[in-house]
Design a protein around this motif. Structure first.
Motif, PDB file in Angstrom:
ATOM      1  N   GLN A   6      38.449   6.822  -4.107  1.00  0.00           N
ATOM      2  CA  GLN A   6      37.136   7.381  -3.788  1.00  0.00           C
ATOM      3  C   GLN A   6      36.520   8.069  -5.004  1.00  0.00           C
ATOM      4  N   VAL A   7      37.331   8.786  -5.785  1.00  0.00           N
ATOM      5  CA  VAL A   7      36.801   9.434  -6.982  1.00  0.00           C
ATOM      6  C   VAL A   7      36.367   8.376  -8.000  1.00  0.00           C
ATOM      7  N   GLN A   8      37.148   7.283  -8.147  1.00  0.00           N
ATOM      8  CA  GLN A   8      36.728   6.188  -9.030  1.00  0.00           C
ATOM      9  C   GLN A   8      35.412   5.587  -8.566  1.00  0.00           C
ATOM     10  N   GLN A   9      35.231   5.494  -7.252  1.00  0.00           N
ATOM     11  CA  GLN A   9      33.975   4.964  -6.735  1.00  0.00           C
ATOM     12  C   GLN A   9      32.802   5.836  -7.165  1.00  0.00           C
ATOM     13  N   VAL A  10      32.992   7.196  -7.081  1.00  0.00           N
ATOM     14  CA  VAL A  10      31.927   8.107  -7.502  1.00  0.00           C
ATOM     15  C   VAL A  10      31.649   7.931  -9.004  1.00  0.00           C
ATOM     16  N   LEU A  11      32.701   7.908  -9.826  1.00  0.00           N
ATOM     17  CA  LEU A  11      32.510   7.787 -11.274  1.00  0.00           C
ATOM     18  C   LEU A  11      31.894   6.443 -11.643  1.00  0.00           C
ATOM     19  N   LEU A  12      32.344   5.370 -10.995  1.00  0.00           N
ATOM     20  CA  LEU A  12      31.787   4.047 -11.290  1.00  0.00           C
ATOM     21  C   LEU A  12      30.315   3.989 -10.930  1.00  0.00           C
ATOM     22  N   ASN A  13      29.950   4.624  -9.795  1.00  0.00           N
ATOM     23  CA  ASN A  13      28.547   4.637  -9.381  1.00  0.00           C
ATOM     24  C   ASN A  13      27.703   5.410 -10.387  1.00  0.00           C
ATOM     25  N   LEU A  14      28.245   6.586 -10.859  1.00  0.00           N
ATOM     26  CA  LEU A  14      27.491   7.390 -11.824  1.00  0.00           C
ATOM     27  C   LEU A  14      27.368   6.670 -13.168  1.00  0.00           C
ATOM     28  N   LEU A  15      28.436   5.994 -13.617  1.00  0.00           N
ATOM     29  CA  LEU A  15      28.367   5.247 -14.882  1.00  0.00           C
ATOM     30  C   LEU A  15      27.372   4.101 -14.786  1.00  0.00           C
ATOM     31  N   LYS A  16      27.385   3.386 -13.663  1.00  0.00           N
ATOM     32  CA  LYS A  16      26.450   2.265 -13.506  1.00  0.00           C
ATOM     33  C   LYS A  16      25.010   2.754 -13.458  1.00  0.00           C
ATOM     34  N   ASN A  17      24.770   3.918 -12.750  1.00  0.00           N
ATOM     35  CA  ASN A  17      23.412   4.467 -12.719  1.00  0.00           C
ATOM     36  C   ASN A  17      22.953   4.837 -14.134  1.00  0.00           C
ATOM     37  N   GLY A  18      23.850   5.425 -14.910  1.00  0.00           N
ATOM     38  CA  GLY A  18      23.504   5.768 -16.298  1.00  0.00           C
ATOM     39  C   GLY A  18      23.207   4.534 -17.148  1.00  0.00           C
TER      40      GLY A  18
END
Length: 597
Positions: free
Chosen positions: A483-495
């Motif tokens: 779940q934490v990887q999902q949050v980080l992956l989403n934030l990296l992709k948004n960036g």
């Protein structure tokens, strides 16, 4: 001798003179009389006493007040009478309770001449023709009429004799019929057949010639000097007594006046106070009057004495029981409602959990869908390399130029490229798998590097990602790593989405890890165009998006994941004004309320 007697006689004469002189004053002498034969009979019987006092105390009114036991007690306690004339048993009770003090004892009465020390007895009477009651023991199982349980000669004297026979009037008689005053009612009850026997004062039958033929005294006792038939021992006669509030001078004047009554002039005479010890002995045996405290109370006696309180207590207990039953039913009903509400809440939480897991899964699949184009290119490189090495091996075999070293080199390269492709697919498969949340202790730095590797492995032209580690050594988190990887992956992709159209120097993403008193912070910062204040305030609302093809669920799901871990997800403008910085705050192992969940 004569010299000694002169002062004594002079003193007595002066005392009498002072008492008589005081008696000349005004006021009313109030005498309470026990009316055992009724008010009219009592006034008639004791009128000679009033007449003597009026003659001896001129200027003072004399009032005879005829009362029953209870009323006479009340009048004495309320100071409405100055003197009392009553039976010996009643006097002993008033002596103990109200401080009554006898001044004279009746010598003769209006019935039959008697001695002051042997004057009161009780007779058990029955019909003259009744053969069933010959002895006191025959009263067992019979119906008996009495004036009342407080009556001296009308109950208590016979009670003492029955107790000597082993008979308890309260339990061994068939019926104890209380008829009240006057005492004539006892004889009327026996004559009418309402009672088999009755208790009356001795001499009552002898004083009424018309009754001698109808009634018979049961078990008469021979008592020397006593002129009447009695079924009991005889006791001293009635006293006249003062009370605590009676004026001593008035008491002396009344005593002197009553001692002057002579038998030839009046049917009533008085003598010095008799000894009432026999009355005390009778009451001590029966444990009544001043000796009532010696009796061990039975449940029946307590119930009779305190029945209003007992009834009130039982009423309160009954009301308490009804109220308890009512409360218990309400508690059961509310407990059932709470259980039903708890079940519904659990079902709702389960549905919400399933919905959240489904939304998170869909969000991961959405990310994979958006990266599917670059994923094919990423996998194409190792596959092309593997194909090239395979063709090279085939050509060398055909040309018979394949040496063991060349074959080993080609095989090693092919295995490395295959491992690279398998790693990409493994990370994607783990990321895309639908599963129940599982928390474990992880290294946050390793977790960030793995997320960055997954992100870069899914991009054709991945932007540079700089990881800045400011955490103390040994910092650990208890989280669901996926779940934490999902949050980080989403934030990296948004960036990356916000900067891919910008110059290369602005495409770099930075991930900073630091720790303070509030927990571990993982900040993902891009250098894209800044958002307006209105856009920034709606970033975490469901279905809000700044992308033309976005669903607007990614950041909302990311914030719910952070809050489920006891943390939070915030967005703020970068300090230099370029781009946004999203900060994921998670409690470390010392603060995590869900550790071990």
């Amino acid at each position: 001798m004569f010299a000694r007697s002169v002062p004594a006689l002079l003193g007595a004469w002066l005392c009498c003179w002072a008492a008589l002189a005081w008696a000349q004053g005004g006021g009313t002498v109030r005498i309470g009389v026990l009316a055992y034969l009724g008010a009219d009979a009592a006034v008639e019987e004791w009128t000679p006493v009033a007449t003597q006092l009026r003659r001896a105390l001129p200027g003072r009114a004399v009032e005879l007040i005829s009362l029953d036991h209870a009323a006479l007690n009340e009048a004495a306690q309320a100071r409405r009478v100055d003197f009392i004339i009553t039976n010996p048993g009643h006097y002993v009770e008033l002596e103990s309770r109200l401080g009554a003090s006898r001044i004279l004892t009746l010598q003769t009465g209006s019935t039959l001449p008697t001695s002051a020390w042997q004057a009161v007895g009780a007779a058990v009477v029955t019909l003259a023709g009744n053969p069933q009651v010959q002895r006191l023991a025959d009263l067992r199982g019979q119906r008996v009429a009495v004036v009342g349980k407080e009556a001296f000669s009308g109950y208590q004297l016979v009670w003492r004799e029955l107790a000597a026979e082993g008979i308890d009037p309260a339990s061994d008689l068939r019926q104890l019929l209380v008829v009240g005053l006057p005492m004539d009612r006892v004889l009327e009850a026996v004559a009418s057949g309402a009672a088999d026997a009755g208790f009356v004062r001795a001499c009552m039958v002898e004083s009424r010639p018309e009754w001698r033929q109808r009634f018979r005294v049961v078990a008469p006792r021979p008592e020397m000097g006593f002129a009447c038939a009695t079924s009991t021992r005889v006791y001293p006669n009635w006293p006249i007594a003062t009370l605590r509030h009676t004026d001593p001078a008035l008491a002396r004047a009344v005593t002197i006046a009553l001692l002057e009554m002579r038998a030839g002039d009046s049917p009533i005479t008085w003598t010095v106070p008799a000894d009432y010890q026999s009355v005390h002995e009778m009451q001590r045996e029966l444990k009544i009057g001043p000796y009532a405290n010696l009796r061990v109370p039975t449940l029946t006696a307590l119930a009779q004495r305190y029945w209003p309180w007992l009834a009130g207590l039982l009423g309160l207990i009954a009301l308490g029981g009804v109220y308890t039953l009512h409360v218990e039913r309400q508690v059961q009903a509310r407990t059932a409602d709470l259980r039903q509400a708890a079940r519904e809440r659990e079902e709702l939480e389960a549905r919400l959990r399933q919905s959240r897991e489904q939304a998170e899964h869909m969000a991961r699949l959405s990310v994979l869908g958006e990266l599917s184009g670059t994923l094919a290119h990423e996998l194409n490189q190792p596959l092309a390399a593997i194909g090239n090495y395979a063709q090279s091996l085939i050509r060398r075999v055909d040309q018979q130029r394949l040496s063991p070293d060349a074959a080993r080199e080609a095989a090693s390269e092919m295995a490395g490229q295959a491992e690279r492709a398998a790693g990409v697919l493994s990370r994607i498969r783990a990321f895309a798998r639908k599963r129940v949340a599982q928390r474990q202790v992880v290294d946050p730095v390793a977790l960030v590097h793995e997320a960055v590797a997954l992100f870069r492995g899914m991009q054709v032209h991945a932007p540079p990602v700089d990881v800045v580690d400011k955490l103390p050594a040994g910092t650990m988190l208890t989280v669901d790593a996926l779940q934490v990887q999902q949050v980080l992956l989403n934030l990296l992709k948004n960036g990356w989405d916000a900067t891919r159209h910008l110059p290369a120097e602005r495409q770099q993403l930075t991930v900073t890890l630091r720790r303070d008193t509030s927990g571990v912070h993982i900040a993902v910062r891009d250098r894209g165009e800044p958002l307006s204040t209105g856009q920034q305030s709606h970033l975490f609302e469901p279905f809000f998006t700044t992308k033309a093809d976005g669903m607007g669920l990614g950041l909302s799901i990311c914030r719910s994941i952070a809050e489920a871990h006891g943390g939070r997800l915030d967005a703020s403008a970068a300090e230099d004004g370029l781009g946004l910085q999203f900060t994921l705050t998670l409690p470390d192992d010392d603060r995590n309320p869900t550790r071990g969940a």
